[in-house]
Scaffold this motif. Structure first.
Motif, short mmCIF file in Angstrom:
data_model
loop_
_atom_site.label_atom_id
_atom_site.label_comp_id
_atom_site.label_asym_id
_atom_site.label_seq_id
_atom_site.Cartn_x
_atom_site.Cartn_y
_atom_site.Cartn_z
N LEU A 1 0.84 -1.14 0.13
CA LEU A 1 0.14 -0.10 -0.05
C LEU A 1 0.86 1.40 -0.12
CD1 LEU A 1 -2.47 -1.17 2.73
CD2 LEU A 1 -2.84 -1.40 0.28
N LYS A 2 0.44 2.44 -0.55
CA LYS A 2 1.37 3.67 -0.66
C LYS A 2 1.33 4.02 0.83
CE LYS A 2 -0.25 5.00 -5.29
NZ LYS A 2 -1.07 6.12 -6.16
N CYS A 3 0.40 3.93 1.57
CA CYS A 3 0.64 4.68 2.98
C CYS A 3 2.03 3.99 3.63
CB CYS A 3 -0.52 4.29 3.82
SG CYS A 3 -1.07 2.62 4.13
N TRP A 4 2.45 2.80 3.29
CA TRP A 4 3.44 2.28 3.98
C TRP A 4 4.90 2.92 3.78
CZ3 TRP A 4 2.85 -1.70 7.31
CH2 TRP A 4 4.05 -2.49 7.94
N CYS B 1 0.09 3.82 8.05
CA CYS B 1 -1.26 3.32 7.41
C CYS B 1 -2.28 3.14 8.52
CB CYS B 1 -0.74 1.75 6.98
SG CYS B 1 0.34 1.90 5.54
N SER C 1 -4.95 4.74 6.22
CA SER C 1 -5.62 3.79 5.42
C SER C 1 -6.64 2.96 5.91
CB SER C 1 -4.50 3.02 4.82
OG SER C 1 -5.13 2.16 4.00
N GLU C 2 -8.00 3.08 5.45
CA GLU C 2 -9.16 2.17 5.94
C GLU C 2 -8.84 0.90 5.59
OE1 GLU C 2 -14.09 1.70 5.46
OE2 GLU C 2 -12.86 3.51 4.76
N LYS C 3 -8.34 0.49 4.45
CA LYS C 3 -8.09 -0.75 3.96
C LYS C 3 -7.14 -1.28 4.98
CE LYS C 3 -6.55 -3.56 -0.33
NZ LYS C 3 -6.19 -3.16 -1.47
N PHE C 4 -6.04 -0.78 5.07
CA PHE C 4 -4.88 -1.45 6.13
C PHE C 4 -5.51 -1.56 7.60
CE2 PHE C 4 -2.13 -1.24 9.34
CZ PHE C 4 -0.74 -1.98 8.69
#
Length: 219
Positions: free
Chosen positions: A101-104, A112, A116-119
């Motif tokens: 993921l980009k947030c990482w 994240c 990030s909701e997905k994370f």
């Protein structure tokens, strides 16, 4: 491990991971739910140890599984507390799904969790969580799963191997399908990407499990 022990361990592992499909958005909330709903006959992922509740905490019972800590004490001389407790391990490590993921790339796990909701959903997904002895959870780190040579001697009679140089973990036979299924679930649910080599390994583990169950039915 003889056939009788293998069959019992396999059945115990199946019982241990009968969890609900309830969704969570916080890892801490998911862990509380799993502790509260843990079956009385649950076993630890890598060693098949019985799990006991001590208040709000979970601890492994090494008497029946033969687990012996790799390090009884820490480098500072203190008792290795992680060898005395059960932790909730991400089968697909947080690093493995997080770094996709980009947030990482902009702050790792902490970032994240924040943006990030997905994370947060991936981190709290109980289908990717399993009870493991803390020391082995720490030793596994974010190492990939694979096959290693030699006997499993690092943790007493526990049939797990960790090669720190190669950064590879070989789980016991009875835990392999659970691990393969968790990867398949994360692929299907979140689009997790894994290498062709790992995919081949997990496919083989699922086929081995089916072959064993077929053998058991014929006994």
């Amino acid at each position: 491990m003889d056939m009788t022990r293998l069959i019992l361990a396999l059945l115990a592992c199946c019982v241990c991971f009968s969890v609900s499909s309830k969704d969570f958005t916080r890892f801490s909330t998911a862990k509380k739910h799993l502790i509260k709903t843990l079956p009385h006959n649950a076993k630890s992922l890598y060693c098949g140890c019985d799990i006991k509740k001590q208040g709000k905490k979970l601890v492994p019972d090494p008497t029946g599984c033969g687990y012996v800590p790799r390090n009884t004490f820490t480098r500072s001389g203190k008792v290795n507390q992680r060898a005395l407790r059960i932790e909730w391990e991400h089968i697909v490590s947080a690093w493995e799904f997080g770094h996709q993921l980009k947030c990482w790339q902009n702050g790792g796990r902490k970032n994240c969790r924040k943006v990030s909701e997905k994370f947060r959903k991936m981190e709290a997904d109980i289908n990717n969580l399993a009870p493991a002895i803390g020391e082995i959870n720490a030793d596994r780190s974010n190492y990939r799963f694979g096959m290693l040579g030699g006997a499993a001697t690092q943790y007493g009679q526990c049939d797990v191997k960790v090669n720190f140089k190669q950064r590879v973990v070989e789980p016991p036979f009875y835990a392999r399908k659970k691990i393969a299924d968790a990867y398949a679930y994360m692929q299907k649910t979140y689009g997790l990407k894994i290498s062709k080599q790992q995919q081949k390994l997990f496919n083989a583990w699922q086929k081995q499990d089916l072959a064993l169950k077929s053998t058991i039915q014929k006994m």
